[in-house]
Motif scaffolding. Structure first.
Motif, PDB file in Angstrom:
ATOM      1  N   SER A 174      -7.819  -4.789  11.281  1.00 25.72           N
ATOM      2  CA  SER A 174      -8.755  -3.708  11.631  1.00 25.72           C
ATOM      3  C   SER A 174      -8.009  -2.532  12.243  1.00 25.72           C
ATOM      4  CB  SER A 174      -9.810  -4.206  12.624  1.00 25.72           C
ATOM      5  OG  SER A 174     -10.622  -5.161  12.028  1.00 25.72           O
ATOM      6  N   LEU A 175      -7.059  -2.831  13.119  1.00 28.02           N
ATOM      7  CA  LEU A 175      -6.253  -1.773  13.730  1.00 28.02           C
ATOM      8  C   LEU A 175      -5.427  -1.039  12.678  1.00 28.02           C
ATOM      9  CD1 LEU A 175      -5.050  -3.711  16.902  1.00 28.02           C
ATOM     10  CD2 LEU A 175      -6.720  -1.856  16.836  1.00 28.02           C
ATOM     11  N   LEU A 176      -4.866  -1.793  11.738  1.00 30.10           N
ATOM     12  CA  LEU A 176      -4.098  -1.178  10.655  1.00 30.10           C
ATOM     13  C   LEU A 176      -4.988  -0.274   9.805  1.00 30.10           C
ATOM     14  CD1 LEU A 176      -1.403  -0.912   9.153  1.00 30.10           C
ATOM     15  CD2 LEU A 176      -2.065  -2.928   7.813  1.00 30.10           C
ATOM     16  N   ASP A 177      -6.199  -0.721   9.524  1.00 27.47           N
ATOM     17  CA  ASP A 177      -7.155   0.107   8.774  1.00 27.47           C
ATOM     18  C   ASP A 177      -7.434   1.422   9.500  1.00 27.47           C
ATOM     19  OD1 ASP A 177      -7.469  -1.582   6.622  1.00 27.47           O
ATOM     20  OD2 ASP A 177      -9.278  -2.551   7.402  1.00 27.47           O
ATOM     21  N   GLN A 178      -7.622   1.346  10.802  1.00 28.10           N
ATOM     22  CA  GLN A 178      -7.864   2.554  11.589  1.00 28.10           C
ATOM     23  C   GLN A 178      -6.673   3.510  11.503  1.00 28.10           C
ATOM     24  OE1 GLN A 178      -9.055   1.727  15.670  1.00 28.10           O
ATOM     25  NE2 GLN A 178     -10.176  -0.074  14.984  1.00 28.10           N
ATOM     26  N   LEU A 179      -5.474   2.953  11.606  1.00 34.02           N
ATOM     27  CA  LEU A 179      -4.265   3.785  11.517  1.00 34.02           C
ATOM     28  C   LEU A 179      -4.137   4.437  10.155  1.00 34.02           C
ATOM     29  CD1 LEU A 179      -1.551   1.664  13.335  1.00 34.02           C
ATOM     30  CD2 LEU A 179      -2.351   3.938  13.960  1.00 34.02           C
ATOM     31  N   GLU A 218       0.805  -1.223   0.000  1.00 37.54           N
ATOM     32  CA  GLU A 218       0.000   0.000   0.000  1.00 37.54           C
ATOM     33  C   GLU A 218       0.838   1.274   0.000  1.00 37.54           C
ATOM     34  OE1 GLU A 218      -3.407   0.207  -0.161  1.00 37.54           O
ATOM     35  OE2 GLU A 218      -3.450  -1.964  -0.397  1.00 37.54           O
ATOM     36  N   GLY A 219       2.168   1.128   0.103  1.00 34.70           N
ATOM     37  CA  GLY A 219       3.049   2.302   0.120  1.00 34.70           C
ATOM     38  C   GLY A 219       2.982   3.082   1.425  1.00 34.70           C
ATOM     39  N   PHE A 221       4.709  -1.508  14.458  1.00 28.61           N
ATOM     40  CA  PHE A 221       4.178  -2.815  14.055  1.00 28.61           C
ATOM     41  C   PHE A 221       4.027  -3.724  15.276  1.00 28.61           C
ATOM     42  CE2 PHE A 221       6.042  -1.835   9.765  1.00 28.61           C
ATOM     43  CZ  PHE A 221       4.870  -1.936   9.056  1.00 28.61           C
ATOM     44  N   TYR A 222       5.034  -3.694  16.141  1.00 27.34           N
ATOM     45  CA  TYR A 222       5.013  -4.518  17.345  1.00 27.34           C
ATOM     46  C   TYR A 222       3.807  -4.157  18.212  1.00 27.34           C
ATOM     47  CZ  TYR A 222       6.285  -6.021  22.056  1.00 27.34           C
ATOM     48  OH  TYR A 222       6.254  -6.554  23.316  1.00 27.34           O
ATOM     49  N   HIS A 223       3.542  -2.866  18.389  1.00 28.14           N
ATOM     50  CA  HIS A 223       2.412  -2.438  19.224  1.00 28.14           C
ATOM     51  C   HIS A 223       1.068  -2.846  18.618  1.00 28.14           C
ATOM     52  CE1 HIS A 223       4.597  -0.317  22.304  1.00 28.14           C
ATOM     53  NE2 HIS A 223       5.271   0.368  21.405  1.00 28.14           N
ATOM     54  N   ILE A 224       0.957  -2.746  17.302  1.00 29.10           N
ATOM     55  CA  ILE A 224      -0.287  -3.170  16.640  1.00 29.10           C
ATOM     56  C   ILE A 224      -0.506  -4.663  16.866  1.00 29.10           C
ATOM     57  CG2 ILE A 224      -1.469  -3.455  14.425  1.00 29.10           C
ATOM     58  CD1 ILE A 224       0.195  -0.994  13.446  1.00 29.10           C
ATOM     59  N   ALA A 225       0.546  -5.455  16.638  1.00 23.99           N
ATOM     60  CA  ALA A 225       0.442  -6.910  16.797  1.00 23.99           C
ATOM     61  C   ALA A 225       0.135  -7.285  18.247  1.00 23.99           C
ATOM     62  CB  ALA A 225       1.739  -7.574  16.336  1.00 23.99           C
ATOM     63  N   LYS A 226       0.752  -6.579  19.177  1.00 20.11           N
ATOM     64  CA  LYS A 226       0.501  -6.842  20.592  1.00 20.11           C
ATOM     65  C   LYS A 226      -0.948  -6.513  20.957  1.00 20.11           C
ATOM     66  CE  LYS A 226       2.319  -4.472  24.147  1.00 20.11           C
ATOM     67  NZ  LYS A 226       3.322  -3.878  25.023  1.00 20.11           N
ATOM     68  N   LYS A 227      -1.436  -5.403  20.444  1.00 23.74           N
ATOM     69  CA  LYS A 227      -2.825  -4.980  20.715  1.00 23.74           C
ATOM     70  C   LYS A 227      -3.822  -5.971  20.095  1.00 23.74           C
ATOM     71  CE  LYS A 227      -5.932  -1.565  21.577  1.00 23.74           C
ATOM     72  NZ  LYS A 227      -6.358  -1.311  22.918  1.00 23.74           N
ATOM     73  N   VAL A 239       0.695   5.577  16.840  1.00 23.57           N
ATOM     74  CA  VAL A 239       0.070   4.280  17.113  1.00 23.57           C
ATOM     75  C   VAL A 239      -0.362   4.227  18.578  1.00 23.57           C
ATOM     76  CG1 VAL A 239       0.440   1.776  17.228  1.00 23.57           C
ATOM     77  CG2 VAL A 239       1.412   3.084  15.332  1.00 23.57           C
ATOM     78  N   LEU A 240       0.547   4.629  19.466  1.00 17.04           N
ATOM     79  CA  LEU A 240       0.260   4.603  20.897  1.00 17.04           C
ATOM     80  C   LEU A 240      -0.891   5.534  21.247  1.00 17.04           C
ATOM     81  CD1 LEU A 240       3.933   4.618  22.230  1.00 17.04           C
ATOM     82  CD2 LEU A 240       2.376   2.663  22.114  1.00 17.04           C
ATOM     83  N   MET A 241      -0.871   6.735  20.681  1.00 19.97           N
ATOM     84  CA  MET A 241      -1.890   7.729  20.983  1.00 19.97           C
ATOM     85  C   MET A 241      -3.270   7.277  20.494  1.00 19.97           C
ATOM     86  SD  MET A 241      -2.080  11.711  19.826  1.00 19.97           S
ATOM     87  CE  MET A 241      -2.498  11.272  18.141  1.00 19.97           C
ATOM     88  N   ILE A 242      -3.341   6.776  19.271  1.00 20.12           N
ATOM     89  CA  ILE A 242      -4.621   6.378  18.682  1.00 20.12           C
ATOM     90  C   ILE A 242      -5.268   5.227  19.459  1.00 20.12           C
ATOM     91  CG2 ILE A 242      -5.655   5.293  16.639  1.00 20.12           C
ATOM     92  CD1 ILE A 242      -3.704   7.059  14.979  1.00 20.12           C
TER      93      ILE A 242
END
Length: 176
Positions: free
Chosen positions: A77-82, A52-53, A61-67, A95-98
């Motif tokens: 879904s989290l990636l889509d939100q970001l 997707e560029g 990435f680590y925080h998304i995967a952990k969440k 990432v942390l703030m969102i």
């Protein structure tokens, strides 16, 4: 679900089976799947971002995967939100703030303050976290996970899912 035709097979998947009504559960065969490892989720997220560029910092990435807690669907879904909020270049602090998460640096500081017996500094740091609007339960879960990883590193159990920089910082904290 009541009386499906012979050739029809329904696959009902959920990450929250405790929310499914007993009348539905009684008509299902249950198969529990294992959680997807963090490194596999990170690899897939990187692949998607490359296609997707979009650039996200390694720790992000680590925080998304952990969440996502072992769920690829939740990670996507989290990636889509970001992507909807952050655009094409996403920093770890975004990432942390969102997602209302606390950075590992805060956990490092709390651990150092505990080692140095700086109670007032810990209380001030906790007050700051709550003032920023971070979810207290998210903070507690994150710190418990942080301490668990510290203990595993201390006993020599490898932690391949950790980013190298984070692992190095945690090893330094474990040193006397």
């Amino acid at each position: 679900l009541e009386e499906p035709p012979e050739r029809v097979l329904f696959i009902f998947a959920t990450t929250e089976p405790h929310k499914v009504l007993p009348t539905i559960i009684s008509r299902c065969q249950r198969y529990d799947f294992k959680r997807i490892p963090i490194e596999a989720i990170v690899a897939r997220l990187k692949f998607i971002c490359d296609a997707e560029g979009i650039t996200i910092e390694e720790e992000g990435f680590y925080h998304i995967a952990k969440k996502a807690d072992g769920s690829m669907r939740d990670a996507l879904s989290l990636l889509d939100q970001l992507m909807a909020v952050g655009g094409k270049e996403i920093k770890t602090n975004e990432v942390l703030m969102i997602f209302g998460m606390v950075s590992n640096e805060v956990y490092h500081k709390i651990t150092e303050y505990l080692q140095q017996k700086k109670t007032a500094a810990i209380i001030a740091l906790l007050h700051n976290i709550l003032e920023k609007g971070n979810d207290l339960q998210e903070f507690i879960n994150g710190y418990l996970e942080y301490v668990r990883i510290l203990l595993l590193l201390k006993t020599g159990v490898p932690q391949p899912e950790l980013p190298t920089t984070l692992k190095d910082e945690m090893i330094k904290i474990n040193e006397p």
